[in-house]
Write an enzyme that holds these catalytic residues in place. Structure first.
Site, PDB file in Angstrom:
ATOM      1  N   LYS A   1       0.852  -1.191   0.000  1.00  0.00           N
ATOM      2  CA  LYS A   1       0.000   0.000   0.000  1.00  0.00           C
ATOM      3  C   LYS A   1       0.878   1.227   0.000  1.00  0.00           C
ATOM      4  O   LYS A   1       2.029   1.168   0.454  1.00  0.00           O
ATOM      5  CB  LYS A   1      -0.890   0.006   1.250  1.00  0.00           C
ATOM      6  CG  LYS A   1      -2.141   0.839   1.115  1.00  0.00           C
ATOM      7  CD  LYS A   1      -3.255   0.080   0.409  1.00  0.00           C
ATOM      8  CE  LYS A   1      -4.487   0.916   0.205  1.00  0.00           C
ATOM      9  NZ  LYS A   1      -5.624   0.137  -0.275  1.00  0.00           N
TER      10      LYS A   1
ATOM     11  N   GLY B   1     -20.213   6.870   3.113  1.00  0.00           N
ATOM     12  CA  GLY B   1     -19.334   7.223   1.999  1.00  0.00           C
ATOM     13  C   GLY B   1     -20.124   7.318   0.710  1.00  0.00           C
ATOM     14  O   GLY B   1     -21.246   6.776   0.601  1.00  0.00           O
TER      15      GLY B   1
ATOM     16  N   GLY C   1     -17.979   7.512  -2.416  1.00  0.00           N
ATOM     17  CA  GLY C   1     -16.884   7.527  -3.377  1.00  0.00           C
ATOM     18  C   GLY C   1     -17.011   6.325  -4.285  1.00  0.00           C
ATOM     19  O   GLY C   1     -18.099   5.777  -4.490  1.00  0.00           O
ATOM     20  N   ASN C   2     -15.874   5.868  -4.800  1.00  0.00           N
ATOM     21  CA  ASN C   2     -15.900   4.768  -5.764  1.00  0.00           C
ATOM     22  C   ASN C   2     -16.637   3.546  -5.209  1.00  0.00           C
ATOM     23  O   ASN C   2     -17.551   3.009  -5.849  1.00  0.00           O
ATOM     24  CB  ASN C   2     -14.463   4.420  -6.169  1.00  0.00           C
ATOM     25  CG  ASN C   2     -14.422   3.198  -7.052  1.00  0.00           C
ATOM     26  OD1 ASN C   2     -14.292   2.081  -6.577  1.00  0.00           O
ATOM     27  ND2 ASN C   2     -14.576   3.389  -8.352  1.00  0.00           N
TER      28      ASN C   2
HETATM   29  P1  NAD Z   1     -13.104   7.567  -2.399  1.00  0.00           P
HETATM   30  O1  NAD Z   1     -12.075   8.584  -2.121  1.00  0.00           O
HETATM   31  O2  NAD Z   1     -13.595   7.380  -3.788  1.00  0.00           O
HETATM   32  O3  NAD Z   1     -14.385   7.834  -1.475  1.00  0.00           O
HETATM   33  C1  NAD Z   1     -14.311   8.002  -0.093  1.00  0.00           C
HETATM   34  C2  NAD Z   1     -15.689   8.490   0.354  1.00  0.00           C
HETATM   35  O4  NAD Z   1     -15.701   8.595   1.775  1.00  0.00           O
HETATM   36  C3  NAD Z   1     -16.055   9.876  -0.191  1.00  0.00           C
HETATM   37  O5  NAD Z   1     -17.428   9.910  -0.500  1.00  0.00           O
HETATM   38  C4  NAD Z   1     -15.748  10.792   0.993  1.00  0.00           C
HETATM   39  O6  NAD Z   1     -16.531  11.992   0.940  1.00  0.00           O
HETATM   40  C5  NAD Z   1     -16.194   9.888   2.128  1.00  0.00           C
HETATM   41  N1  NAD Z   1     -15.654  10.228   3.430  1.00  0.00           N
HETATM   42  C6  NAD Z   1     -14.393  10.588   3.774  1.00  0.00           C
HETATM   43  N2  NAD Z   1     -14.322  10.789   5.107  1.00  0.00           N
HETATM   44  C7  NAD Z   1     -15.566  10.525   5.593  1.00  0.00           C
HETATM   45  C8  NAD Z   1     -16.145  10.509   6.877  1.00  0.00           C
HETATM   46  N3  NAD Z   1     -15.420  10.826   7.962  1.00  0.00           N
HETATM   47  N4  NAD Z   1     -17.458  10.180   7.004  1.00  0.00           N
HETATM   48  C9  NAD Z   1     -18.202   9.876   5.913  1.00  0.00           C
HETATM   49  N5  NAD Z   1     -17.713   9.844   4.676  1.00  0.00           N
HETATM   50  C10 NAD Z   1     -16.411  10.168   4.518  1.00  0.00           C
HETATM   51  O7  NAD Z   1     -12.567   6.185  -1.811  1.00  0.00           O
HETATM   52  P2  NAD Z   1     -12.972   4.712  -2.201  1.00  0.00           P
HETATM   53  O8  NAD Z   1     -12.055   4.280  -3.276  1.00  0.00           O
HETATM   54  O9  NAD Z   1     -14.428   4.607  -2.373  1.00  0.00           O
HETATM   55  O10 NAD Z   1     -12.510   3.912  -0.884  1.00  0.00           O
HETATM   56  C11 NAD Z   1     -13.337   3.864   0.293  1.00  0.00           C
HETATM   57  C12 NAD Z   1     -12.810   2.785   1.220  1.00  0.00           C
HETATM   58  O11 NAD Z   1     -12.787   1.544   0.525  1.00  0.00           O
HETATM   59  C13 NAD Z   1     -11.385   2.966   1.741  1.00  0.00           C
HETATM   60  O12 NAD Z   1     -11.272   2.363   3.012  1.00  0.00           O
HETATM   61  C14 NAD Z   1     -10.556   2.188   0.737  1.00  0.00           C
HETATM   62  O13 NAD Z   1      -9.302   1.791   1.261  1.00  0.00           O
HETATM   63  C15 NAD Z   1     -11.472   0.998   0.519  1.00  0.00           C
HETATM   64  N6  NAD Z   1     -11.275   0.268  -0.722  1.00  0.00           N
HETATM   65  C16 NAD Z   1     -11.321   0.876  -1.931  1.00  0.00           C
HETATM   66  C17 NAD Z   1     -11.186   0.108  -3.090  1.00  0.00           C
HETATM   67  C18 NAD Z   1     -11.316   0.702  -4.469  1.00  0.00           C
HETATM   68  O14 NAD Z   1     -11.221  -0.052  -5.441  1.00  0.00           O
HETATM   69  N7  NAD Z   1     -11.567   1.983  -4.623  1.00  0.00           N
HETATM   70  C19 NAD Z   1     -10.968  -1.271  -2.992  1.00  0.00           C
HETATM   71  C20 NAD Z   1     -10.939  -1.857  -1.741  1.00  0.00           C
HETATM   72  C21 NAD Z   1     -11.099  -1.084  -0.612  1.00  0.00           C
END
Ligand code: NAD
Length: 428
Positions: free
Chosen positions: A106, A218, A220-221
């Site tokens: 990571k 959340g 996000g993605n």
């Molecule tokens: P992202 O940056 O696309 O989205 C993160 C989301 O969380 C956003 O909507 C942001 O506004 C919100 N957020 C941030 N702080 C917050 C809080 N305190 N309370 C509520 N919402 C909050 O990230 P992502 O890629 O969606 O990843 C989210 C989680 O999933 C992380 O833990 C990441 O490690 C994990 N993850 C992501 C992937 C991937 O493919 N993107 C794969 C496995 C795990």
């Protein structure tokens, strides 16, 4: 207020707990509870006004017994060495439980990317590669996007790396844009993978998915495609989602009595996953504080934002209706909260199983890069479904045969695979 959880302490304690249950040789445990290699480096970036700002970057390689390290790069203001260590360790278990031939790594930078212009972001991501390119690559360690990073940044990183090594090397990073070496299906892979595990869990628990309600943290993605999948694949309702407000520097929850429309919300969400509050309010949505998501009357909780969000404090407010937790984020549940789920017989789909869809399609992306031949979206998603369903079943079988909690079962499946690879390579 509870103390913020140290994610690495949490990752080590989860591992130690299962190592004890497995009576793992203490020497092997010691090799697995620490990262193999850690890099911390300075990235000086020329800002648009001509000044130089110094950022600190990390890359942690936890274990590469089963193949090159694999894991995302996170840009977040509260990134620390310990969060990156924890995330790297969880990646080792994730690739093992999904049974893809990769290890765990990571990376990160302590920065709020929304505070940088696009040109400053480009200089920062190219600077990250300039510092670490000798220690990563398709056969060493393959980064990907995570919180705060996106496909465009992955494209810049691939370009910088290719220039440094002198040849086009798309397989050095995944999550690239489609048309720039990326895979179809990657953007929805983590959310859809999560939904495939929820679908299997509902079959296992005898829950009618069309009558079920989810509360999601959340947007996000991960959470966007979990919300879309919950509605479209499972036919359920999404009571709310939540997100971070850049201006207020605080999270908020957004809900609708008929359930949220994720496609509409996507139209009012920025590239960092922050929803425009005012546009939501004008469309009849209710805005509440950041922790309100967990209090909703829902069957399924999907924490899809950050680590440590379901903790000793917030868990006091969950509804009696909750039957299932699908951990979209990495490490969203603290050990205290986990204990409450265990005691109340709430079915847990642990993070490194639940969100393994992203790394699985990242692996498919690398395979397509190597072949220089690209699959259709349906082909990618069908392979994803097969891989995730198999992984889910292997963990349920372990949980039933050993009579253990799902998180412990997932660790047992993963640790056994990593230890076997270490043995086969003569590491012990
Ligand atoms: P992202 O940056 O696309 O989205 C993160 C989301 O969380 C956003 O909507 C942001 O506004 C919100 N957020 C941030 N702080 C917050 C809080 N305190 N309370 C509520 N919402 C909050 O990230 P992502 O890629 O969606 O990843 C989210 C989680 O999933 C992380 O833990 C990441 O490690 C994990 N993850 C992501 C992937 C991937 O493919 N993107 C794969 C496995 C795990």
């Amino acid at each position: 207020m509870t103390e913020p959880i140290n994610a690495f302490t949490m990752a080590q304690s989860q591992f130690d707990n299962v190592a004890k249950m497995l009576s793992l040789d203490p020497q092997i445990s010691e090799m697995l509870r620490w990262p193999t290699r850690e890099f911390k480096f300075m990235i000086p970036v020329t800002m648009d006004d001509g000044s130089i700002r110094v950022f600190f970057g990390y890359r942690i390689q936890h274990n590469d017994a089963r193949g090159p390290c694999k894991g995302g790069i996170r840009f977040h203001p509260s990134e620390t060495l310990d969060t990156v260590r924890a995330l790297a360790m969880w990646m080792t278990w994730k690739t093992a439980v999904a049974d893809i031939p990769l290890g765990g790594g990571k990376g990160g930078v302590a920065v709020d990317p929304a505070s940088l212009s696009v040109t400053e972001q480009e200089r920062l991501v190219r600077g990250w590669i300039d510092q670490i390119w000798r220690n990563i690559g398709p056969r060493q360690d393959v980064p990907a996007p995570d919180v705060g990073t996106n496909p465009r940044m992955m494209g810049w990183m691939m370009d910088e790396y290719s220039k440094l090594v002198g040849e086009y090397t798309p397989g050095m990073i995944t999550g690239k844009p489609v048309g720039g070496g990326g895979s179809l299906g990657r953007k929805e892979a983590t959310g859809y993978g999560l939904i495939y595990t929820v679908r299997e869990a509902m079959k296992h628990l005898g829950i009618d998915s069309t009558k079920s309600v989810a509360a999601i943290q959340g947007f996000g993605n991960v959470s966007q495609y979990s919300a879309i999948g919950f509605k479209e694949i499972l036919g359920g309702k999404v009571a709310c989602v939540s997100c971070w407000d850049h201006a207020d520097r605080a999270p908020f929850t957004i809900s609708h009595p008929d359930g949220v429309d994720p496609y509409f919300l996507q139209t009012i969400t920025d590239i960092y996953g922050s929803i425009d509050k005012e546009k939501g309010h004008n469309a009849g949505y209710t805005i509440e504080d950041g922790d309100a998501w967990i209090t909703k009357e829902a069957d399924v909780l999907i924490p899809g934002a950050l680590e440590g969000q379901i903790n000793a404090e917030t868990i006091k407010n969950i509804s009696d209706r909750v039957k299932l937790v699908a951990e979209g984020a990495n490490g969203p549940t603290t050990p205290e909260a986990d204990e409450v789920f265990k005691q109340n017989d709430i079915f847990m789909i642990p993070d490194f199983l639940c969100n393994a869809g992203g790394v699985t399609v990242s692996y498919f992306e690398g395979v397509q890069n190597d072949m220089n031949y690209y699959w259709t979206r349906d082909e990618v998603l069908s392979r994803l479904d097969t891989t995730i369903t198999k992984a889910f079943n292997s963990v349920v079988e372990m949980a039933e045969s050993e009579k253990v909690y799902m998180r412990d079962a997932a660790y047992m499946v993963a640790i056994a695979k990593v230890v076997k690879a270490m043995e086969l390579r003569g590491w012990m």
